[in-house]
Design an enzyme around this catalytic site. Structure first.
Site: not given
Lengths: 262, 959
Positions: A96, A222, A224
């Site tokens: 990002c 994202h 994660e």
């Protein structure tokens, strides 16, 4: 046994460092969050790490433009070190805001390694606003070490400036020829489309780019944020309880580093 | 030295997002003569650059050469376009400009330096515009509280460097003033102190045989403001109600505080004592919760007011105990309905649509930048919020169990950490304690605070490191009243002295009083032992956070203020904190003359269902929710949007704050101002019941619910207005007691009334927000509201009564009604407990709270969220005898009801578990995307495709 070491960069406004550290931990690496000031004070510390991550967030408030101030800082204090890091066969991941930084440092923003000019940038979403939503990603690079070339994955995006654009139309062909387009936005069936399939109006639905080595990846979504089943937006409807598409990115990186860098 | 001017603009003007938004904004003003617009960023940099370096700054830093061009100097509009209007917007002198600060640092990274940077926006509007239209457009494009506008291309904005301040000590003569003069003084100085308070202060200084200094008087006004001390809630009250007088010695102590005392839960760690209420989470950690309002600032500057609202409430957990880490935000807003012509907006007010857009962007930009997921919220619309929009911002934090308390001791140093102090936000606390008038916009522009989320994020990052290293012993945040309140509170028990000139300033020119009471954002105050000073300093300096010792805790129980060695104030802590006079107030409440409307029965209620779904209060808030990052920190479990296409309305949010534990925190809210128009007691009870239902629906424990109250009322000097508040406070006691859910924190915002220029008054409806937080033992067992599979059975848990008063069904039919939903608290608590057992026992496939719009709306939402259909039969609903009419069962908003989807194989277990609560089987989930509901005669009173329902629900706020 030696362990893959990951440097998760911190800086003012970076705010996804904890979950990124956690994701690399799940993948079996030893991740450590380090503030940019410490890296600039002692840049030789980079030699101790195999993977460097620029996490998501709003580095320096995205003042001037997303990722710009941090990119400027990296360019003026760490560019030689970054070059050595990549040349040493190591991995860099930008998520990002981290992707925005990597583009604006030129590491992912240049097209020809010899030409110094930034040809790629990431700018305001067509919608003109920040949006958090889940999207499908189709892998489209054979060389990127972070991805599984045959697995379509589902991840969240959360950004206001995610539209990848080029200085001229030749850039896209070159990127494709170099195998640098890592992910493209698609629908669940793998078809391209307008909003919200392509959530920001990105050129050619590009969601992620890698460099020519395949060892530097920048992506807007994202990974994660999907390392646990119950992070899926409608997990309560799903049968496959093992699913967490984002883990693959971290696991691939750590496996690659284990094999090639330890 | 020269001022370099840079303009940066998009190369592809056709796709200039900013310009497109400008045209959209102008169209919303009803002006359609602007055909085209251009926008540019303006940077004014004072520096000794040579031409070559200036070009480098433009090329390498300010301009993105891939998609932008730049110009050094001024661009002129293209020739031949005579009808172009150029507007440039710059921050007023002294307003924080975070971008400027970043540019200064970046230029240093490039190996040079500059003296000052200013940034601005330039718009070129093409089209015929009258002067009046131009000024309307300017009002839209800028905020004159914080920004200056330059029309045309001639002038340059003034340099930001201010004149230095020359110290001059000032006392205010009050000891020999009469009442009229005291009142005038209070008004002239914007103290918002009433005559009784002014007299109290006068007497105090008469006994000291001296006059107060200006800073003493201001400190008292801040500390005694309604905003800080909640005088109204602590007053003694005589309530006239149903022919009886009920007396309270201290209203809040005998209602909201009392229930917590009476329940005496061992998991309550610190309640109503600190900046946020703290309860236990697990063996190692505690969680805290605070909800604040930021109404007045948001009315003047929606973007900045809301941003500093969230920024401010985040500092509450950060300033609780020894500091908590924020893990989730909740935001609830009340606005006037957004579609209105400008003629309907009273003078001095902003258009509600602009307020809403500004508030949402303010919360978005601050919350997202802080990296805290905004997971819960609500938006209510009622035209009585036109003068006083309500902005509730809440935050939950987590902290180690051994960091829940802090205490400053004599000898400890006072350190201010974070942002610098400027002239912004002066008199915020006192201003927000009074009523708003049409003149507020000009008079109180300085009360608006300017936020910078990244400064606060840096403070948070470093504070948690310093906390974990045990480097400070107490902490609080600078909120309302600024340092005067923060330092005054911290030193309440021991006494403190401060050298005001040591407080770092954003710019020169502030006098000592301004410095002391400024509400500049992003500042925390910590108490540090002298021997830890070096270590703590290293942590902050290591990440570019400013931390400065400004004073010392003394032990003399006085607040001593000095400027450059000279004493400018000395107040007894006892008088400062306990000197505020205690009030006794009259309150009365009578049932309003409301009646049930007569609405003709219909054969089919598809239309009513569609109208309710597309009413603003019920309609999807996806436009708002998606602008918030609700997944940062990687903790989300139940998101605000759920269902097969991730767009159904979740009842509550669940986050999992620790990576290594499956324990979760659930957050929900309950509020219904319409019920308050009938009876504020039942409004409050319904709010509590709704918050409990919502949180139970997702799988949270009903025996661990902690509640927060936020009262927003009109002018409480009016006994009938205050009476409705007292009735609501009574319900808070009864409701919380019934659910055994203690209140742990709360806040009130009174005087939310607006006085128009013609003297008419617009008061908000009595508004009580109940927020709930609870524990989820295992997040893997959470349940969402979307239907899961066809063939599953549907139940209504809870009793349906003829309670259409204040309902959305009446509202869309133009009435209020009288039969407000009540709560049978024993049944309600029992039902919540049983529902929880069913959910954790794995018997529930989906579960939805039955609230606004009643059963029909809940069924519709569950169906379209799951992409499935429903066949239901109202005969199955357990109901009172007077519920014979279909529309009553469809739309009654009776409390304590849940709609539950159960797999056929779990039928027996579920029914057995629910034996002692009202349980009605009403139908089943079907594959065809249709909602069919049959009445008692077996006739379909609702039969409509769920796609149509969803469309109606999504359309109103799809901006």
């Amino acid at each position: 046994m030696a362990q893959v070491k990951v440097l998760v960069l911190r800086a003012a406004g970076i705010n996804c460092d904890m979950e990124t550290e956690h994701a690399f931990g799940l993948a079996g690496a030893l991740a450590q969050r380090v503030h940019i000031n410490r890296v600039i004070e002692r840049p030789e510390m980079l030699e101790d790490f195999h993977i460097m991550v620029f996490p998501g967030g709003f580095s320096y408030g995205d003042d001037v433009a997303a990722g710009k101030i941090l990119a400027n800082q990296v360019t003026h204090h760490l560019s030689d070190r970054m070059r050595d890091f990549i040349a040493g066969g190591k991995l860099i991941l930008g998520i990002c805001n981290g992707f925005q930084v990597l583009v604006k440092t030129g590491i992912l923003g240049r097209v020809d390694d010899v030409c110094d000019e930034q040809m790629i940038t990431i700018t305001d979403n067509d919608s003109g606003k920040f949006e958090d939503r889940w999207i499908w990603l189709e892998p489209s690079s054979e060389k990127c070490v972070f991805i599984n070339p045959d697995t379509r994955i589902y991840l969240p995006i959360a950004h206001g400036e995610g539209k990848v654009v080029f200085k001229n139309s030749g850039v896209l062909n070159k990127l494709k020829a170099d195998g640098r387009v890592a992910f493209r936005y698609v629908d669940e069936q793998g078809n391209f489309g307008g909003f919200p399939v392509n959530p920001n109006g990105s050129t050619d639905s590009i969601a992620a780019l890698c460099d020519t080595t395949g060892r530097v990846l920048g992506l807007m979504p994202h990974p994660e944020r999907f390392v646990r089943f119950t992070q899926h937006p409608h997990w309560s409807r799903l049968e496959d309880k093992a699913r967490a598409d984002g883990r693959m990115i971290f696991e691939n990186a750590v496996r690659y580093a284990e094999k090639n860098l330890l | 030295m020269r001022q370099w001017r840079f303009e940066v603009y998009g190369r592809d003007q056709e796709n200039d997002i900013c310009a497109k938004q400008v045209i959209e904004d102008i169209l919303e003003l009803g002006i359609n003569s602007v055909e085209q617009a251009q926008s540019a960023k303006v940077f004014l940099i004072e520096a000794d650059f040579d031409d070559e370096f200036a070009r480098r700054v433009a090329r390498e830093l300010l301009c993105d050469n891939v998609c932008q061009d730049f110009c050094i100097g001024k661009t002129t509009p293209p020739a031949g376009l005579a009808k172009a209007t150029t507007v440039e917007v710059h921050l007023k002198s002294g307003v924080t400009d975070p971008v400027a600060q970043s540019i200064i640092t970046a230029i240093e990274d490039m190996g040079s330096s500059c003296k000052s940077v200013m940034t601005g926006r330039k718009y070129v509007l093409f089209g015929e515009l009258s002067q009046e239209q131009t000024s309307r457009i300017i009002r839209r494009l800028s905020n004159d509280c914080i920004e200056d506008v330059i029309i045309g291309t001639e002038a340059e904005p003034p340099s930001p460097l201010a004149e230095p301040y020359e110290f001059q000590f000032r006392t205010i003569t009050i000891t020999d003033l009469d009442n009229a003069q005291l009142e005038k003084l209070s008004k002239d100085m914007d103290l918002f102190l009433n005559i009784i308070e002014m007299r109290t202060i006068q007497k105090h200084y008469q006994s000291l045989s001296r006059e107060p200094s200006d800073v003493e008087l201001e400190t008292l006004a801040q500390t005694w403001s309604e905003h800080c001390v909640h005088k109204t809630f602590k007053s003694s009250v005589d309530l006239e109600f149903e022919g009886e007088t009920i007396h309270f010695d201290n209203l809040i102590k005998e209602t909201v505080f009392k229930v917590t005392e009476d329940l005496n839960k061992d998991w309550c760690i610190s309640v109503f004592a600190d900046n946020a209420g703290v309860v236990g989470f697990d063996e190692t950690d505690a969680i805290c919760f605070k909800v604040e309002t930021h109404n007045h600032p948001s009315a003047l500057d929606p973007y900045g007011g809301a941003a500093t609202g969230i920024g401010g409430v985040l500092r509450d957990p950060m300033g609780t105990g020894l500091g908590a880490k924020p893990i989730a935000n909740t935001d609830v807003f009340c606005f006037a309905e957004p579609e209105k012509s400008f003629d309907e907006i009273p003078k001095g007010l902003l258009h509600p649509k602009r307020i809403m857009k500004g508030v949402v962007s303010g919360v978005r930009d601050y919350g997202n930048r802080m990296g805290i997921p905004t997971v819960n919220g609500a938006v209510y619309f009622d035209d009585r919020y036109i003068g006083n929009p309500l902005v509730f911002c809440g935050n939950i934090g987590i902290m180690p169990n051994d960091k829940c308390f802090g205490d400053a001791e004599p000898g400890d140093l006072v350190m201010v950490v974070g942002g610098r102090t400027g002239r912004d936000g002066i008199h915020g606390a006192t201003f927000s304690s009074g009523a708003m008038t049409h003149e507020h916009e000009t008079i109180f522009s300085h009360a608006v605070q300017i936020g910078n989320a990244i400064t606060e994020k840096k403070v948070l990052d470093t504070l948690l490191q310093a906390r974990d290293a045990g480097l400070y012993v107490a902490i609080t945040d600078c909120g309302a009243g600024g340092l005067s309140s923060a330092v005054g509170e911290m030193g309440e028990k021991v006494g403190v002295e401060v050298d005001i000139e040591k407080i770092p300033l954003k710019y020169a020119g502030l006098n000592y009083t301004e410095t002391w009471i400024s509400e500049a954002q992003e500042r925390m105050v910590i108490a540090v032992k002298p021997e830890r000073l070096e270590e703590v300093g290293e942590i902050f300096a290591g990440e570019n956070v400013e931390a400065t010792v400004i004073g010392r805790f003394t032990g003399d129980k006085k607040l001593t203020l000095r400027y450059a060695g000279e004493q400018v104030g000395r107040i007894d802590m006892e008088f400062l904190h306990n000197g505020v006079p205690k009030y006794s107030r009259k309150a009365c409440w009578e049932k309003p003359a409301v009646t049930e409307p007569v609405i003709k029965a219909k054969d089919n209620y598809n239309d009513d269902l569609l109208r309710i779904l597309s009413s603003y209060n019920v309609a999807s808030k996806e436009w708002v929710i998606r602008q918030y990052d609700h997944e940062v920190q990687g903790s989300s479990v139940v998101k605000p949007l759920v269902g097969i296409t991730n767009d159904g309305p979740s009842d509550a949010a669940v986050v999992k704050p620790k990576f290594n534990s499956d324990k979760g925190v659930a957050i929900s809210c309950g509020m219904n101002p319409f019920y308050g128009d009938i009876d504020p007691y039942w409004m409050a009870m319904s709010g509590i019941d709704e918050a409990v239902r919502n949180i139970v629906c997702v799988g949270a424990r009903p025996d661990r619910i902690a509640l927060l109250d936020n009262f927003c009322w009109g002018d409480c000097n009016k006994p009938e207005v205050f009476g409705s508040l007292v009735r609501a406070a009574q319900a808070c006691y009864d409701g919380a007691m019934g659910f055994e859910a203690p209140f742990i924190s709360g806040k009130d915002s009174l005087n939310n009334n607006f006085i128009c220029d013609d003297g008419t008054e617009i008061s908000i409806p009595a508004t009580l927000l109940i927020s709930a937080m609870s524990i989820v033992d295992d997040v893997n067992k959470c349940v969402t509201m979307d239907l899961k599979n066809s063939g599953n059975l549907l139940f209504v848990v809870g009793l349906t009564k003829n309670e259409l008063g204040g309902s959305h069904y009446y509202k869309v039919n133009g009435s209020l009604g009288a039969s407000v939903p009540m709560v049978d608290i024993k049944v309600a608590a029992k039902t919540a407990e049983k529902m929880h057992k069913a959910i954790t026992g794995g018997l529930v496939a989906s579960c939805h709270d039955c609230s606004e719009g009643g059963l029909a709306i809940a069924l519709a939402e569950m169906a379209f969220a799951g992409g499935l259909g429903i066949e239901a039969d109202l005969r199955g609903v357990i109901k009172d005898d007077d519920c014979s009419r279909a529309e009553v069962v469809l739309f009654s908003e009776s409390n304590s009801r849940y709609i539950v989807e159960v797999k056929p194989e779990n039928y027996d277990a579920f029914v057995r578990l629910m034996l002692d609560v009202p349980l009605g089987e009403i139908g089943k989930v079907v594959d065809s995307k249709t909602l069919t509901v049959k009445d008692s005669a077996g006739k379909a009173v609702v039969d409509i495709e769920t796609d149509k329902l969803k469309q109606a629900w999504q359309k109103p706020l799809k901006w």
